[in-house]
Design a protein around this motif. Structure first.
Motif, PDB file in Angstrom:
ATOM      1  N   PRO A 146       0.842  -1.214   0.000  1.00 54.38           N
ATOM      2  CA  PRO A 146       0.000   0.000   0.000  1.00 54.38           C
ATOM      3  C   PRO A 146       0.869   1.253   0.000  1.00 54.38           C
ATOM      4  N   ALA A 147       0.470   2.229  -0.782  1.00 54.54           N
ATOM      5  CA  ALA A 147       1.276   3.437  -0.939  1.00 54.54           C
ATOM      6  C   ALA A 147       1.405   4.209   0.363  1.00 54.54           C
ATOM      7  N   ASP A 148       0.379   4.195   1.214  1.00 52.67           N
ATOM      8  CA  ASP A 148       0.449   4.958   2.459  1.00 52.67           C
ATOM      9  C   ASP A 148       1.440   4.357   3.442  1.00 52.67           C
ATOM     10  N   GLU A 149       1.875   3.113   3.200  1.00 47.20           N
ATOM     11  CA  GLU A 149       2.903   2.510   4.041  1.00 47.20           C
ATOM     12  C   GLU A 149       4.309   2.809   3.523  1.00 47.20           C
ATOM     13  N   VAL A 150       4.397   3.337   2.329  1.00 44.78           N
ATOM     14  CA  VAL A 150       5.690   3.600   1.699  1.00 44.78           C
ATOM     15  C   VAL A 150       6.005   5.089   1.653  1.00 44.78           C
ATOM     16  N   ILE A 151       4.994   5.908   1.321  1.00 44.96           N
ATOM     17  CA  ILE A 151       5.186   7.342   1.128  1.00 44.96           C
ATOM     18  C   ILE A 151       4.683   8.083   2.359  1.00 44.96           C
ATOM     19  N   PRO A 152       5.527   8.877   3.015  1.00 47.40           N
ATOM     20  CA  PRO A 152       5.077   9.637   4.187  1.00 47.40           C
ATOM     21  C   PRO A 152       3.977  10.632   3.814  1.00 47.40           C
ATOM     22  N   GLU A 153       3.027  10.814   4.727  1.00 51.23           N
ATOM     23  CA  GLU A 153       1.939  11.775   4.557  1.00 51.23           C
ATOM     24  C   GLU A 153       1.227  11.581   3.215  1.00 51.23           C
ATOM     25  N   TYR A 154       0.983  10.330   2.864  1.00 47.05           N
ATOM     26  CA  TYR A 154       0.388  10.025   1.559  1.00 47.05           C
ATOM     27  C   TYR A 154      -0.987  10.662   1.397  1.00 47.05           C
ATOM     28  N   ASP A 155      -1.708  10.800   2.498  1.00 45.25           N
ATOM     29  CA  ASP A 155      -3.055  11.373   2.403  1.00 45.25           C
ATOM     30  C   ASP A 155      -3.027  12.861   2.038  1.00 45.25           C
ATOM     31  N   ARG A 156      -1.876  13.525   2.155  1.00 46.27           N
ATOM     32  CA  ARG A 156      -1.767  14.930   1.779  1.00 46.27           C
ATOM     33  C   ARG A 156      -1.666  15.130   0.273  1.00 46.27           C
ATOM     34  N   LEU A 157      -1.256  14.099  -0.436  1.00 47.00           N
ATOM     35  CA  LEU A 157      -0.977  14.249  -1.859  1.00 47.00           C
ATOM     36  C   LEU A 157      -2.265  14.489  -2.638  1.00 47.00           C
ATOM     37  N   PRO A 158      -2.227  15.383  -3.633  1.00 48.72           N
ATOM     38  CA  PRO A 158      -3.413  15.628  -4.456  1.00 48.72           C
ATOM     39  C   PRO A 158      -3.616  14.495  -5.457  1.00 48.72           C
ATOM     40  N   ASP A 159      -4.814  14.398  -6.018  1.00 49.12           N
ATOM     41  CA  ASP A 159      -5.066  13.411  -7.065  1.00 49.12           C
ATOM     42  C   ASP A 159      -4.280  13.737  -8.327  1.00 49.12           C
ATOM     43  N   ASP A 160      -4.066  15.016  -8.564  1.00 48.22           N
ATOM     44  CA  ASP A 160      -3.309  15.447  -9.734  1.00 48.22           C
ATOM     45  C   ASP A 160      -2.798  16.861  -9.471  1.00 48.22           C
ATOM     46  N   GLY A 161      -1.531  17.108  -9.796  1.00 42.03           N
ATOM     47  CA  GLY A 161      -0.963  18.438  -9.598  1.00 42.03           C
ATOM     48  C   GLY A 161       0.124  18.447  -8.540  1.00 42.03           C
ATOM     49  N   LYS A 162       0.503  19.663  -8.132  1.00 45.01           N
ATOM     50  CA  LYS A 162       1.614  19.854  -7.203  1.00 45.01           C
ATOM     51  C   LYS A 162       1.117  19.936  -5.767  1.00 45.01           C
ATOM     52  N   LEU A 163       1.874  19.314  -4.872  1.00 47.38           N
ATOM     53  CA  LEU A 163       1.546  19.360  -3.447  1.00 47.38           C
ATOM     54  C   LEU A 163       1.774  20.762  -2.913  1.00 47.38           C
ATOM     55  N   SER A 164       0.824  21.268  -2.158  1.00 51.42           N
ATOM     56  CA  SER A 164       0.984  22.563  -1.518  1.00 51.42           C
ATOM     57  C   SER A 164       2.015  22.446  -0.399  1.00 51.42           C
ATOM     58  N   GLY A 165       3.027  23.296  -0.455  1.00 47.95           N
ATOM     59  CA  GLY A 165       4.119  23.174   0.503  1.00 47.95           C
ATOM     60  C   GLY A 165       5.071  22.074   0.065  1.00 47.95           C
ATOM     61  N   HIS A 166       5.878  21.583   0.988  1.00 47.18           N
ATOM     62  CA  HIS A 166       6.799  20.511   0.643  1.00 47.18           C
ATOM     63  C   HIS A 166       6.628  19.347   1.601  1.00 47.18           C
ATOM     64  N   LEU A 167       7.112  18.193   1.169  1.00 46.15           N
ATOM     65  CA  LEU A 167       7.016  16.967   1.946  1.00 46.15           C
ATOM     66  C   LEU A 167       8.349  16.695   2.618  1.00 46.15           C
TER      67      LEU A 167
END
Length: 494
Positions: free
Chosen positions: A220-241
């Motif tokens: 599952p992606a949420d176990e690999v990528i930190p703060e996965y729920d913050r990521l948008p469906d498409d486009g740039k993340l507001s702020g930085h990770l």
């Protein structure tokens, strides 16, 4: 005749195997063309040839022989169980070789489309002929017409060689190149499916996330990528990770690109990570330098200036005063140079060229009332990058400050380049011109201890024009002076 019928199995089974291997190699899937795979593909052909050469001892390949005519020679035979296994195997390999080529039918490269069509025609015609023969539709006096149909294959392949450069222009590198770019790109990239499971990763993302490809694929992606729920469906993340690593935390810009199928339905996403640690450190350095140039140097020069005023009649004190003003001027130029690279000041936003030049000329007239400024207007107003305000301000200032005349003249001319979407601004003066070594420093793009310019003014001009996507040129004015030409693109969206 039966001997040649038995030996024909060598070609009958070798062609499908060679076809599949050629198709895989030709389309860049050579990872499957390995000795082990070739050995597995050759099992059925070898067994078939052995059964054909030993047919008198069994009926696995042939059940009965039928005589034709009065010679009594058995020509037509009825296939046994293994005969249909071998026949099905050849069709399976044929279809397997067709599948990679079907993807080339939609290629943007015309030769690849032509090659794939010719290759498919060369395969389908004999295969279809053989299928119709086995089904009893083509019963030509008991003679298998498949070898005759291979003549059509020869014509198709000849056309592919002569018209579409078969084997001369091949798509072999395409798949490997795309994979190589994905794996070796400096940005980290993670591919997730519509169910938010990781399906692919590149080498950089493994280092960024501190994971192993064997364990991360399918997770599952949420176990690999930190703060996965913050990521948008498409486009740039507001702020930085912020990602925790064994060497501390690192900030990343994250861009998500949605993947759609041919019907426009989302089937996954590509998540890219760009390390902005160095960028943030650079911003901090620029902010600190800006503060020093804005406050510290100004404060110190004001103190020097105040003390020097107590000795106004002293000639040496006046030299110190001029030098203090010079230091303050260098600090101001330094702040302008820093702001050129800081988009938060709005220098990247377009501005009206007429308004921009009016502001620059107004400021120059107020600063240098003894100078004469002329301005040739453009018939229509256009928009250019706002960063050019610093460029033209410095050009007007240099045209006056470096002119020893008591009545310096400066003319600004604007003209639009026909059908090029660009505008040129000429700033001409009647001063002494510019030294060759100054232009040499600008052309080289760097300064050395033995070769350097006299200040930041010309550097601000060069950097500002570069930031606006333009060019700057220097030429002698007639009869004396310098003409600086700034050629920049017009912002058509304004």
């Amino acid at each position: 005749m039966l001997l040649w019928t038995d030996l024909a199995w060598v070609g009958v089974l070798a062609i499908p195997v060679a076809w599949l291997l050629f198709s895989l190699e030709y389309t860049g899937r050579d990872q499957y063309v390995q000795l082990r795979c070739v050995g597995l593909l050759a099992v059925v052909p070898v067994v078939t040839v052995v059964l054909a050469l030993t047919r008198q001892y069994h009926d696995l390949l042939y059940v009965t022989s039928v005589s034709i005519g009065t010679t009594g020679v058995p020509v037509v035979v009825e296939g046994g169980v293994w005969y249909w296994v071998a026949a099905g195997y050849t069709y399976l390999l044929g279809v397997g070789g067709m599948i990679p080529l079907l993807g080339l039918l939609t290629s943007d490269t015309a030769p690849f489309r032509g090659q794939s069509v010719a290759l498919l025609v060369g395969l389908v015609v004999p295969w279809a002929t053989n299928l119709l023969y086995l089904a009893g539709v083509l019963s030509i006096a008991g003679v298998d017409p498949t070898p005759i149909a291979f003549g059509v294959s020869g014509v198709a392949y000849l056309g592919a060689l002569t018209q579409f450069r078969l084997l001369g222009t091949v798509p072999t590198p395409n798949a490997r190149a795309r994979r190589l770019l994905f794996d070796r790109m400096q940005e980290g990239a993670v591919v997730v499916d519509s169910n938010d499971n990781v399906v692919d990763v590149n080498d950089s993302s493994l280092d960024i996330l501190g994971v192993d490809s064997c364990t991360v694929l399918g997770a599952p992606a949420d176990e690999v990528i930190p703060e996965y729920d913050r990521l948008p469906d498409d486009g740039k993340l507001s702020g930085h990770l912020t990602v925790d690593t064994q060497f501390g935390t690192r900030p990343y810009d994250v861009v998500v690109t949605r993947i759609n199928n041919v019907r426009g339905t989302p089937i996954g996403r590509v998540i890219r990570f760009h390390d902005i640690g160095e960028h943030l450190r650079q911003q901090q350095r620029l902010e600190a330098l800006h503060r020093i140039l804005r406050h510290n140097i100004r404060t110190e020069t004001n103190v020097i200036h105040g003390y020097v005023d107590q000795f106004a009649d002293d000639a040496d004190a006046q030299i110190v005063k001029r030098r203090a003003l010079r230091i303050d001027e260098i600090g101001r130029k330094g702040r302008e140079a820093i702001e050129l690279f800081d988009t938060t000041h709005g220098g990247d936003r377009p501005r009206s060229l007429s308004s921009l030049l009016d502001d620059c000329l107004t400021a120059a007239r107020d600063e240098h009332p003894a100078a004469t400024f002329a301005y040739d207007l453009l018939n229509e107003d256009v928009a250019v990058a706002g960063v050019l305000e610093s460029v033209f301000s410095n050009l007007l200032e240099n045209a006056v400050v470096h002119n020893p005349s008591d009545d310096p003249h400066v003319r600004v001319s604007v003209r639009r380049v026909s059908d090029a979407g660009r505008v040129r601004v000429d700033v001409a003066d009647d001063g002494p011109g510019i030294d060759d070594y100054e232009l040499c420093v600008l052309k080289d793009g760097t300064e050395t201890p033995l070769k350097h310019g006299s200040g930041l003014g010309l550097w601000i001009v060069k950097w500002g024009v570069d930031a606006a996507g333009g060019t700057v040129g220097f030429a002698a004015n007639d009869p004396t002076g310098l003409v600086v030409t700034v050629d920049v693109p017009i912002d058509e969206q304004q």
